[in-house]
Scaffold this motif. Structure first.
Motif, mmCIF file in Angstrom:
data_model
loop_
_atom_site.group_PDB
_atom_site.id
_atom_site.type_symbol
_atom_site.label_atom_id
_atom_site.label_comp_id
_atom_site.label_asym_id
_atom_site.label_seq_id
_atom_site.Cartn_x
_atom_site.Cartn_y
_atom_site.Cartn_z
ATOM 1 N N ARG A 107 0.832 -1.221 0.000
ATOM 2 C CA ARG A 107 0.000 0.000 0.000
ATOM 3 C C ARG A 107 0.859 1.260 0.000
ATOM 4 N N ALA A 108 1.992 1.217 0.695
ATOM 5 C CA ALA A 108 2.879 2.385 0.788
ATOM 6 C C ALA A 108 3.756 2.546 -0.449
ATOM 7 N N GLY A 109 3.703 1.553 -1.359
ATOM 8 C CA GLY A 109 4.523 1.636 -2.566
ATOM 9 C C GLY A 109 5.965 1.207 -2.348
ATOM 10 N N ARG A 110 6.268 0.606 -1.206
ATOM 11 C CA ARG A 110 7.631 0.165 -0.926
ATOM 12 C C ARG A 110 7.902 -1.234 -1.442
ATOM 13 N N LEU A 111 6.837 -1.931 -1.862
ATOM 14 C CA LEU A 111 6.943 -3.269 -2.419
ATOM 15 C C LEU A 111 5.944 -3.335 -3.566
ATOM 16 N N ARG A 112 6.388 -3.825 -4.722
ATOM 17 C CA ARG A 112 5.514 -3.854 -5.895
ATOM 18 C C ARG A 112 4.487 -4.968 -5.742
ATOM 19 N N GLY A 113 3.227 -4.610 -5.864
ATOM 20 C CA GLY A 113 2.149 -5.581 -5.753
ATOM 21 C C GLY A 113 0.837 -4.945 -6.156
ATOM 22 N N ARG A 114 -0.236 -5.723 -6.039
ATOM 23 C CA ARG A 114 -1.556 -5.201 -6.394
ATOM 24 C C ARG A 114 -2.621 -6.013 -5.682
ATOM 25 N N LYS A 115 -3.817 -5.422 -5.622
ATOM 26 C CA LYS A 115 -4.938 -6.093 -5.000
ATOM 27 C C LYS A 115 -5.865 -6.582 -6.107
ATOM 28 N N VAL A 116 -6.191 -7.870 -6.079
ATOM 29 C CA VAL A 116 -7.095 -8.473 -7.047
ATOM 30 C C VAL A 116 -8.281 -8.987 -6.243
ATOM 31 N N GLY A 117 -9.379 -8.255 -6.305
ATOM 32 C CA GLY A 117 -10.520 -8.604 -5.462
ATOM 33 C C GLY A 117 -10.096 -8.477 -4.013
ATOM 34 N N PRO A 118 -10.332 -9.509 -3.216
ATOM 35 C CA PRO A 118 -9.946 -9.444 -1.802
ATOM 36 C C PRO A 118 -8.500 -9.901 -1.548
ATOM 37 N N VAL A 119 -7.789 -10.303 -2.597
ATOM 38 C CA VAL A 119 -6.458 -10.903 -2.447
ATOM 39 C C VAL A 119 -5.364 -9.929 -2.874
ATOM 40 N N TRP A 120 -4.324 -9.846 -2.062
ATOM 41 C CA TRP A 120 -3.149 -9.062 -2.417
ATOM 42 C C TRP A 120 -2.119 -9.985 -3.048
ATOM 43 N N LEU A 121 -1.518 -9.534 -4.157
ATOM 44 C CA LEU A 121 -0.455 -10.269 -4.829
ATOM 45 C C LEU A 121 0.796 -9.404 -4.845
ATOM 46 N N VAL A 122 1.935 -10.039 -4.666
ATOM 47 C CA VAL A 122 3.219 -9.330 -4.630
ATOM 48 C C VAL A 122 4.077 -9.841 -5.777
ATOM 49 N N ALA A 123 4.721 -8.921 -6.491
ATOM 50 C CA ALA A 123 5.627 -9.305 -7.568
ATOM 51 C C ALA A 123 6.807 -10.047 -6.950
ATOM 52 N N GLU A 124 7.030 -11.284 -7.401
ATOM 53 C CA GLU A 124 8.110 -12.089 -6.843
ATOM 54 C C GLU A 124 9.461 -11.403 -7.022
ATOM 55 N N ALA A 125 9.627 -10.681 -8.128
ATOM 56 C CA ALA A 125 10.892 -9.982 -8.374
ATOM 57 C C ALA A 125 11.151 -8.922 -7.308
ATOM 58 N N ALA A 126 10.084 -8.373 -6.717
ATOM 59 C CA ALA A 126 10.259 -7.375 -5.664
ATOM 60 C C ALA A 126 10.839 -7.993 -4.401
ATOM 61 N N ILE A 127 10.632 -9.291 -4.228
ATOM 62 C CA ILE A 127 11.168 -9.986 -3.064
ATOM 63 C C ILE A 127 12.661 -10.236 -3.249
ATOM 64 N N VAL A 128 13.100 -10.389 -4.501
ATOM 65 C CA VAL A 128 14.516 -10.664 -4.784
ATOM 66 C C VAL A 128 15.388 -9.538 -4.257
ATOM 67 N N ALA A 129 15.025 -8.311 -4.577
ATOM 68 C CA ALA A 129 15.816 -7.158 -4.131
ATOM 69 C C ALA A 129 14.906 -5.952 -3.963
ATOM 70 N N PRO A 130 14.200 -5.853 -2.837
ATOM 71 C CA PRO A 130 13.271 -4.748 -2.642
ATOM 72 C C PRO A 130 13.910 -3.375 -2.784
#
Length: 136
Positions: A107-130
């Protein structure tokens, strides 16, 4: 005592002690290393050494290249890079934090992701090197 390694393993070992990782193995090796590094950083609370970060990015580039070369059919290159998304639960396990914290980071934009309906998804590449994702 060192176990006898097969011929395939011997071909990957270079005389200087370095190991050649084929591009097709880069993705699985990267995933294993990321789990270990994430757990270590969570325990130590520190950052990974610059050499480790460089190795992880090189493995990511090799995995991306192997995927692009594989394409969707023989001889057909991928049209665009594929983005893999993981759940907040998986991201939390990788980062060593709670799901709520992962959602706050997105939500703060510090990790790339998005909300799809009630579910939040995070870009796996963002976990590699935030840090790199935030800088981009």
């Amino acid at each position: 005592m060192r176990p006898d390694v097969g011929g395939a393993a011997r071909r990957l070992l270079r005389e200087d002690g370095s190991v050649l990782i084929p591009a097709v193995l880069a993705d699985p090796v990267l995933r294993i290393l990321l789990r270990d590094v994430s757990a270590r950083v969570a325990v130590d609370g520190g950052k990974v050494a610059p050499g480790v970060s460089g190795l992880l990015w090189a493995l990511k580039a090799a995995a991306d290249q192997a995927e692009a070369e594989a394409g969707s059919a023989p001889g057909t290159p991928a049209e665009r890079p594929v983005s893999v998304e993981i759940s907040t639960a998986e991201a939390a396990r990788e980062l060593g934090c709670s799901e709520g914290y992962v959602r706050r980071l997105v939500r703060a934009g510090r990790l790339r992701g998005r909300k799809v309906g009630p579910v939040w998804l995070v870009a796996e590449a963002a976990i590699v090197a935030p840090e790199t994702e935030r800088a981009a």
